[in-house]
Design an enzyme around this catalytic site. Structure first.
Site, PDB file in Angstrom:
ATOM      1  N   ASP B 576       1.053  -1.040  -0.210  1.00 42.49           N
ATOM      2  CA  ASP B 576       0.015  -0.064  -0.094  1.00 42.49           C
ATOM      3  C   ASP B 576       1.010   1.135  -0.119  1.00 42.49           C
ATOM      4  O   ASP B 576       2.214   1.065   0.102  1.00 42.49           O
ATOM      5  CB  ASP B 576      -0.868   0.093   1.314  1.00 42.49           C
ATOM      6  CG  ASP B 576      -2.031   1.054   1.209  1.00 42.49           C
ATOM      7  OD1 ASP B 576      -2.158   1.330   0.137  1.00 42.49           O
ATOM      8  OD2 ASP B 576      -2.926   0.993   2.166  1.00 42.49           O
ATOM      9  N   GLU B 579       2.584   5.268  -3.971  1.00 38.94           N
ATOM     10  CA  GLU B 579       2.628   6.194  -4.907  1.00 38.94           C
ATOM     11  C   GLU B 579       3.966   7.106  -5.166  1.00 38.94           C
ATOM     12  O   GLU B 579       4.287   7.347  -6.112  1.00 38.94           O
ATOM     13  CB  GLU B 579       1.472   7.193  -4.772  1.00 38.94           C
ATOM     14  CG  GLU B 579       0.095   6.543  -4.909  1.00 38.94           C
ATOM     15  CD  GLU B 579      -0.160   5.826  -3.587  1.00 38.94           C
ATOM     16  OE1 GLU B 579       0.235   5.855  -2.556  1.00 38.94           O
ATOM     17  OE2 GLU B 579      -1.151   4.646  -3.920  1.00 38.94           O
ATOM     18  N   ASP B 652      -9.016   3.978  -1.957  1.00 38.16           N
ATOM     19  CA  ASP B 652      -9.727   4.309  -0.908  1.00 38.16           C
ATOM     20  C   ASP B 652     -11.142   4.814  -1.297  1.00 38.16           C
ATOM     21  O   ASP B 652     -11.241   5.947  -1.459  1.00 38.16           O
ATOM     22  CB  ASP B 652      -9.010   5.131   0.248  1.00 38.16           C
ATOM     23  CG  ASP B 652      -7.816   4.822   0.774  1.00 38.16           C
ATOM     24  OD1 ASP B 652      -7.638   3.158   0.551  1.00 38.16           O
ATOM     25  OD2 ASP B 652      -6.896   5.073   1.422  1.00 38.16           O
TER      26      ASP B 652
END
Lengths: 554, 983
Positions: B576, B579, B652
């Site tokens: 997770d 980015e 999300d």
């Protein structure tokens, strides 16, 4: 390839695989997975057919347990997974028989419920028969549970007896108190009438000199009013400064840091603002028109309201100051912390520190000195004392009635079992917190400070083994805290675990004799025989009760 | 050359008009509150400059690109055409060295590649994306496979290429333009609008004033006859005044600020942009990830729905909104255009921040402006004009001309790779929550599934399972015995996934942090030597530099069982925040000027960072203790090529009907861009779905390739049984339906792993000639066989379903029949959404309810055969051990089923590699039988069914106008060929 040659190689392959079982299933396997009590359902009719148990279809008897689902109700495959919806019977010799879902047959898992391994018969997975071992353990465990249940049931009978007796005695007590109500109310009314008369007479006498007295009174109170006005103004300034600080914090803090301390403070501030919206601010001009006593009282009241606000706002800031993440260097947070520090310094050193400086107290109005006035005053004082006494008596009786009614109205279960436990408190410590619950009362969580988790709000379901405690302190972005308290049978009453399955919703597990099953048939009938035993228990219980009463001191 | 210059000047005369326009544009960019953390195009220097250039071009009549190829420099050798590209505005003196190098590569897959780079930059421009994105050096077209058709009178060079010589590329030198034609029809055109712009690297010391003067002198010295001929030649004076737009071309060249952050940009401007026209094409798709429609919306032009370009810049966007072109977690610069007559795609291979404007040609029906354009250009065919803008690197573009979708997917996949064949369990159902609190909680949730008879395969643990967000560790109070926990799940065929993020808590006592520091594998600050630190879940953290080969290997080694204490064979990984998400950084990510291994500035590789992390993790799982097991790693960030490493999800999302609706177009877009293994969190991450929304989400979610339920820490529990009846039964039914179709899904994954095809497919890819479906994204196909229309509104019990094609469709539950083509209102009560099997297909299923996919391994199959109007159908089944790499050695079963002329034939497709694995799976599984055949669409009840010399019974019932027939136990297996005839 010619089609007719397909058959043999397939059968050969089947022998290697799961499918092999299919071929074998038909041979006297109709009874596989069928419990002895259902065996009579699995016999062919006169033409060797068989009907699905729901009667929906008739199939050849050979199609029973042929590893293909024919019946809509799945009844034709009790021994295979073909339908997956039925029950597979494991004989579990050496342990107790059980039914497992047919979806678990030949699924490669040695199901605990099927200790004889009969559910995995396709040769893919070998599940050893561990029933002897499991059975022995289970019997041991069963014995243990049985002895707990026996002991628990014995204790519970005590609870029930206590509860029933308690109900009777409370009912009697209530009756006695209610009998007294009329009498004390008459006395109270009489005393009130006398007091009213005395007041009226005194009032009539005093009315004549009202305006002069107010003038004197104002002169007496003016410095106090001015001082109090100053204090109020200062307090309002401070409060508004804290509000602005929090408003800035709310708008400017970096939301991406997810700093829980900051979020908590901002959300607390939102709650404050919402609550604030419902109050109306007192305007100073409105106060000026009041009589001096009332003006002063109003100022004091308003000041204390603002002080409470300051306290609330400071708590919010201080909470953040303690816990915020110093390494984020969020400018908005740092600014708020700086204001908090400054506030604490100035507030402490200020002459107007209301916490340390004595409250301004309204001085007694100077008595009007004349023998006649004194006479009226004495008469009033006397009537007041008599009234107070009558009122106290009345209150006490009413309070007694209310308390009994509360207890009588509580749902202690059909047999009054839980009467024994009302207001008893229990603690549970985990690594971080101490949790406590006073049954039928409040639940709390504490470490350095205490958080209210909820107040008893009722039973859940019809079994009298789950209680709900709701309306606890609100979580910063979640619901109001609440507790679900689930009870299981034990020989003592204590909390065995506390968890928080989802945020701010707690699960307390409590063991107690109060939910131990009482064997059927043992009820009122053998009450006599066990009476003596119970008296002993009663004694023990009472000792226990004393122990729990001491809870607060612990 | 000269005329082009003249036209530029004429553009400068339009100062006043444009400045007003410019202001209007700026006002339109005002952001909504939620968006303020993220840049708009006008807040991103290079985007603003390139967009301003496009504005100038569009407002200038007869705009001509200043770029020209030097015709004498062109060389075609071994499939590669090279030449010098000159900007006539910048390369003014004949003595100037040609600044840009142009290359056109013809590939052996019929694709083409166009590259533009600086010839002699003051330092090399970053050109390393290809090293990590392309799977291998590709082959060029052989000299026999293309043909130079020579130059025409306008100096246009034409080359014919492609396996069937179907493709043509026409290269115009002045102005520079490249047209790709399929069978003579222009399809993809580069620089048709003349928006090519290329910022050359420069030194900051160069005083700006001088530069301007130089330019001015150049202009004055020019003796452009066109300018002289203009009426009112004294307008040159006005031209010296730069318009607002022209000023914009020089803004934010160096240091640039956004909110409280400064991007130092030590190398200055190095962006470039170019327009790509999809000629004759109204619908373009792709360039994920955006919370938007499947068919991309216009971002420019009259009535454009969006004012901002689509942005590709991997970002952690908190509670993202629907229907806008903002950047999200992943980026794939792949765009596919489709019309009834043609299909083409481009891949803009760049990992720096990229913006894409989309403009649609006005439709025929309008008047006004259109009539003006018509009069100007005589014919205005439908077209979608796109403008691509990247911050750094080189212009590197692939053009795929198909001619079919399947060709394009294969061509694209041959460059960036196909989906890795996943662990079989990973396409079953995943149960996740932030967080399952402790071992007891895990055991209870696991038991809950058994108690309620709902299958599931994987239980997930989010960040709270660690010791203080130190990945590879456990909170020992809550998870005292992780090995035992995993083993007890594993005993029921279930797995566990733990989260591992790329931020490493700065803590000398934490072994990963310490080793990372010792090995010197963290991303560096802009000074290139000190380690960057920022903020994420654990507080002060550092980010591993996955561009460092040493870092990748070291990272991979962390996953071995003796390093990751408490991990077992049945534990897999979730990546997770990659980015990367940096709470304290600009736009919640890492600053662009931080430095990677090899002195590479982050801005060049930002969109690839997450994929580098993902691949290192997958490498770790693959090689942990030599188990020959396929990895499973879920990632949030993605880029082209991510499909080789694992699954992704849409991040999300929110528990709202809007987000349920958004999931379909988002997943379809990601899937057609080469990453088919994707899903959206079922139930929605933030907030609390009510029972109806949750149930509808499960009913939709079972048709996501990656099927996981997930919930935020602050949300209420929502395990499938918690809402009670009728919801538990409805959700159980939905999940079980997914499990019955697992053989079909797994077969689709295998196809994707070979062909690069999407798994869930937009309607237009299955019905490419039906214009009614080109913009359709509220229903879609799973493979080519199953049509799904999720219910995405509350209290909806009837759905308007489009049945494409002329064949029948069969409800997968009750086999009721619908006839295409056209829309029809279909009942969609609370317990079902419209799902149909298309006539002409065969779907393999396993219908026995089980508790996990592993528990179904030995179960027999059902084939659902939907006959088309001529009584034909086909389908396939792929099966392997579901976990090892033995399939690469040929240990699998691939069986093709076909019905024709009343005969169902089953043929095993021979594997190309010989099986050399002991205890071969294929040998064992070949004996798995087909227990049931369901034949849909028979015009008469089946009377005689035979396999070889055996006669079988069929039981038939009439449904609608045709018959549903079930054949019990045909006594055939998936491993042996057979022919079954029915009449």
């Amino acid at each position: 390839m010619k089609t007719h040659s397909v058959c043999l190689p397939i059968l050969a392959t089947l022998a290697l695989s799961a499918a092999v079982t299919r071929a074998n299933v038909n041979i006297n396997n109709a009874a596989r997975g069928v419990s002895p009590s259902n065996a009579k359902l699995y016999v062919p009719d006169s033409v060797n057919n068989w009907s699905c148990l729901d009667g929906s279809k008739t199939i050849p008897f050979s199609a029973v347990n042929d590893d293909y689902c024919d019946c809509i109700d799945g009844s034709d495959e009790p021994g295979t997974s073909a339908c997956g919806t039925g029950q597979f019977y494991c004989a579990n010799i050496g342990h107790t028989p059980s039914n497992i879902k047919t979806s678990r047959v030949n699924d490669g898992v040695c199901d605990e419920e099927c200790c004889d391994g009969s559910d995995e018969y396709d040769g893919q997975t070998h599940c050893p028969n561990v029933c002897e071992e499991v059975g022995a353990k289970a019997r041991e465990e069963n014995d243990r549970i049985q002895s707990i249940q026996n002991e628990g049931a014995r204790l519970r009978r005590g609870f029930i007896k206590h509860g029933k007796a308690n109900k009777v005695s409370l009912t009697n007590e209530l009756e006695t108190l209610r009998d007294q109500v009329d009498q004390v109310q008459l006395a109270l009314n009489d005393a009130r009438a006398k007091l009213d008369a005395a007041n009226e007479e005194q009032g009539a006498y005093l009315e004549g000199s009202k305006s002069e007295r107010e003038a004197t009174r104002r002169q007496q109170l003016e410095p106090l009013i001015q001082e109090q006005t100053k204090r109020l103004k200062y307090a309002i300034e401070v409060r508004d400064m804290l509000k602005i600080t929090l408003q800035n914090l709310k708008e400017k803090h970096n939301k991406n840091f997810h700093d829980m301390a900051v979020k908590g403070t901002v959300s607390g501030f939102d709650d404050y603002i919402v609550a604030q919206g419902e109050k109306t601010e007192v305007v100073e001009d409105d106060l000026a028109s009041l009589a001096s006593d009332r003006q002063f009282d109003a100022l004091v009241d308003e000041t204390s309201v603002v002080l409470r606000d300051i306290g609330t706002l400071h708590d919010l800031l201080d909470g953040m100051k303690r816990d915020y993440n110093t390494e984020y260097n969020d400018e908005a947070v740092l600014a708020a912390v700086k204001v908090t520090d400054d506030f604490e310094i100035t507030w402490d050193s200020s002459k107007l520190d209301f916490a340390d400086v004595e409250h301004l107290v309204l001085p007694e109005e100077l008595p009007v000195d004349s023998p006649e006035a004194e006479k009226f005053r004495d008469a009033t004082d006397l009537a007041q004392a008599a009234f107070n006494e009558a009122s106290d008596k009345e209150n006490k009786i009413q309070e007694g009635i209310r308390d009994i009614e509360r207890k009588l109205n509580m749902d202690f279960g059909p047999d009054e079992t839980f009467s024994q436990l009302v207001d008893k408190c229990f603690d549970f410590k985990d690594t971080e917190y101490t949790y406590s619950v006073c049954l039928f009362g409040d639940a709390n969580q504490s470490s350095h400070s205490s958080t209210h988790l909820g107040k008893f709000s009722g039973w859940e379901g019809d079994n009298y083994d789950v209680q709900m405690y709701t309306g606890g302190t609100k979580c910063w972005n979640g619901p109001e805290r609440s507790v679900k308290l689930v009870m299981s049978c034990g020989t003592t009453t204590e909390i065995v675990s506390v968890t928080e399955p989802e945020k701010c919703e707690y699960l307390f597990k409590l063991q107690t004799p109060a939910v131990c099953p009482i064997p059927e048939g043992e009820g009122e009938a053998d009450e006599q025989e066990q009476d003596q035993e119970r008296q002993q228990d009663q004694q023990q219980e009472e000792e226990g009760e004393e122990h729990t009463r001491k809870h607060d001191e612990l | 050359m000269e005329s082009a210059q003249g036209r530029i000047k004429s553009s400068k005369r339009r100062t006043i008009v444009r400045s007003v326009l410019g202001l209007g544009l700026a006002l339109a960019c005002v952001s909504a509150v939620k968006r303020e953390d993220f840049k708009t195009c006008s807040q991103s220097g290079f985007c603003a400059r390139n967009r301003a250039y496009a504005d100038i071009a569009k407002e200038t009549p007869q705009w001509v690109s200043p770029f020209q190829l030097n015709p004498s420099s062109l060389r075609l050798h071994k499939g590669v055409l090279t030449g010098d590209l000159i900007n006539v505005q910048e390369d003014k003196q004949p003595s100037d060295k040609p600044a840009l190098a142009f290359e056109l590569h013809l590939l052996d897959t019929d694709a083409a590649r166009v590259r533009i780079n600086e010839r002699n930059p003051i330092h090399p421009r970053y050109d390393g994306v290809q090293d990590t994105v392309l799977i291998k050096p590709y082959g060029h077209a052989t000299e026999e496979s293309y043909q130079k058709l020579g130059k025409d009178e306008n100096g246009i060079l034409t080359i014919q290429y492609g396996a069937q010589s179907q493709n043509t590329v026409r290269i115009s030198s002045a102005p520079f333009k490249i047209e790709f034609l399929v069978n003579g029809v222009p399809t993809v055109i580069l620089n048709d609008e003349g928006l090519l712009r290329f910022e050359r690297l420069r030194n900051k010391e160069e005083p700006k004033v001088e530069e301007e003067e130089g330019e001015k002198q150049g202009e004055e010295a020019s003796s452009d006859p066109l300018v002289e001929q203009k009426p009112g030649g004294n307008e040159i004076e006005i031209a010296i005044e730069k318009s607002d737009l022209e000023k914009k071309l020089e803004e934010n060249l160096w240091e640039e600020r956004f909110k409280e952050f400064t991007d130092s940009k030590p190398r200055g401007p190095e962006s470039f942009g170019m327009d790509i026209t999809f000629s004759g094409i109204n619908h373009v798709y792709g360039i994920p990830e955006h919370a938007s429609s499947l068919s991309l919306k216009a971002t420019r032009g009259p009535d454009a729905p969006y004012t901002e370009p689509y942005r590709l810049y991997n970002l952690d966007v908190f509670e993202y909104e629907g229907d806008n072109p903002m950047a999200l977690y992943g980026s794939v610069p792949f765009m596919l255009g489709h019309s009834k007559n043609s299909t083409a795609a481009v891949f803009w291979m760049n990992a720096a921040e990229t913006w894409i404007d989309v403009e649609k040609s006005p439709e025929d029906k309008t008047g006004g402006l259109l009539s003006w354009i018509k009069s100007k250009k005589a014919v205005q065919p439908a077209a979608t004009k796109t403008h691509w803008i990247s911050e750094a690197g080189v212009l590197d573009l692939f053009v795929f001309l198909g001619p079919t979708h399947r060709d394009i997917f294969r061509q694209y996949a041959s460059l960036v790779g196909t989906t890795a064949l996943p662990q079989a369990f990973s396409i079953a159902y995943h149960q996740c929550r932030w967080n399952y609190n402790n071992q007891q909680d895990v055991a209870e949730v696991d038991a809950g599934f058994d108690e309620h008879d709902i299958p599931y395969d994987v239980l997930w643990l989010d960040i709270e399972h660690t010791n203080g967000k130190r990945y590879f560790t456990w909170d020992e109070a809550k998870f005292p015995n992780p090995t035992e926990m995993q083993e007890s799940l594993s005993a029921k065929g279930r797995k566990m996934v733990t989260i591992i993020d790329p931020h490493i808590k700065k803590d000398g006592d934490y072994h990963v942090s310490k080793e990372g520091a010792e090995l010197d594998v963290y991303i560096k600050n802009k000074d290139g030597s000190s380690d960057f630190d920022g903020w994420c879940w654990p507080g002060s953290s550092q980010w591993i530099d996955f561009y460092n080969p040493k870092a990748r290997d070291w990272w991979a080694s962390q996953f071995s069982y003796d390093k990751y204490i408490g991990s077992t064979k049945s534990l897999f990984t979730w990546n997770d925040m990659n980015e990367p998400s940096v709470f304290s950084g600009p736009e919640i990510t890492i600053p662009k000027d931080v430095i990677h291994y090899g002195n590479v500035e982050h801005r060049n590789v930002h969109n690839l960072y997450g994929t580098m992390f993902h691949s290192a993790t997958a490498q770790g799982l693959t090689h942990r203790n030599e188990t020959n097991q396929r990895p499973f790693v879920l990632s949030r960030a993605f880029f082209a090529g991510t499909q080789r490493f694992g699954a992704i999800w849409t991040g999300d999302n929110v528990a709202s009907w809007e987000h349920l609706e958004l999931a379909s177009p988002m997943l379809l877009t990601i899937g057609l861009s080469g990453i088919p293994f994707s899903g959206a969190d079922v139930g929605g991450f933030f907030g609390n779905p009510d029972a109806e929304l949750l149930t509808r989400w499960y009913q939709a979610g079972i048709y996501y390739p990656f099927f996981r339920a997930h919930a935020h820490l602050d949300s209420k529990r929502r395990e499938p049984w918690l809402f009670g009846e009728p919801y538990t039964t409805q959700i159980r039914e939905a999940i079980r339906t997914r499990y019955t179709l697992l053989p079909f899904w797994y077969t689709l994954f295998q196809e994707a792993s070979v062909e690069g095809t999407p798994i869930i497919r937009p309607m237009f890819t299955v019905f490419p000639e039906d214009e009614a479906v080109f913009g359709m994204d509220d229903q879609y196909m799973v493979g080519d066989a199953i049509l799904v229309k999720p219910v995405v509104k509350s209290a909806v019990i009837r759905s308007n379903v489009y049945f494409a094609g002329k064949e029948k469709w069969f409800d997968i539950k009750d086999y009721s029949v619908e006839q295409g083509p056209g829309f029809k209102d279909i009942e969609s009560p609370a317990d079902k959404i419209p799902v149909y099997q298309r006539a002409g297909t065969i779907v393999p299923k396993r219908e026995r309810p089980r508790r996990s996919s592993k528990a179904m391994e030995n179960d027999p199959f059902t084939l659902v055969i939907a006959l088309d109007s001529v009584g034909e159908a086909s389908g396939r089944l792929y099966l392997d051990d579901g976990e090892s790499f033995n399939y690469e050695k040929g240990d699998f079963i691939l069986t093709e089923f076909k019905v024709s002329k009343g005969v169902l034939s089953s043929r095993k497709v021979k594997s190309t590699t010989a099986t050399s694995v002991e205890s071969s799976f294929a040998e064992k599984a070949g004996g798995l039988r087909i227990e049931r055949l369901v034949i849909l669409g028979a015009t008469v009840p089946l009377k005689k069914v035979t396999v070889g010399d055996r006669t079988l019974q069929a039981s038939c019932s009439q449904v609608g106008g045709s018959y549903v027939c079930t054949i019990k136990e045909p006594q055939v297996t998936i491993g042996k060929d057979f022919d079954l005839s029915f009449a």
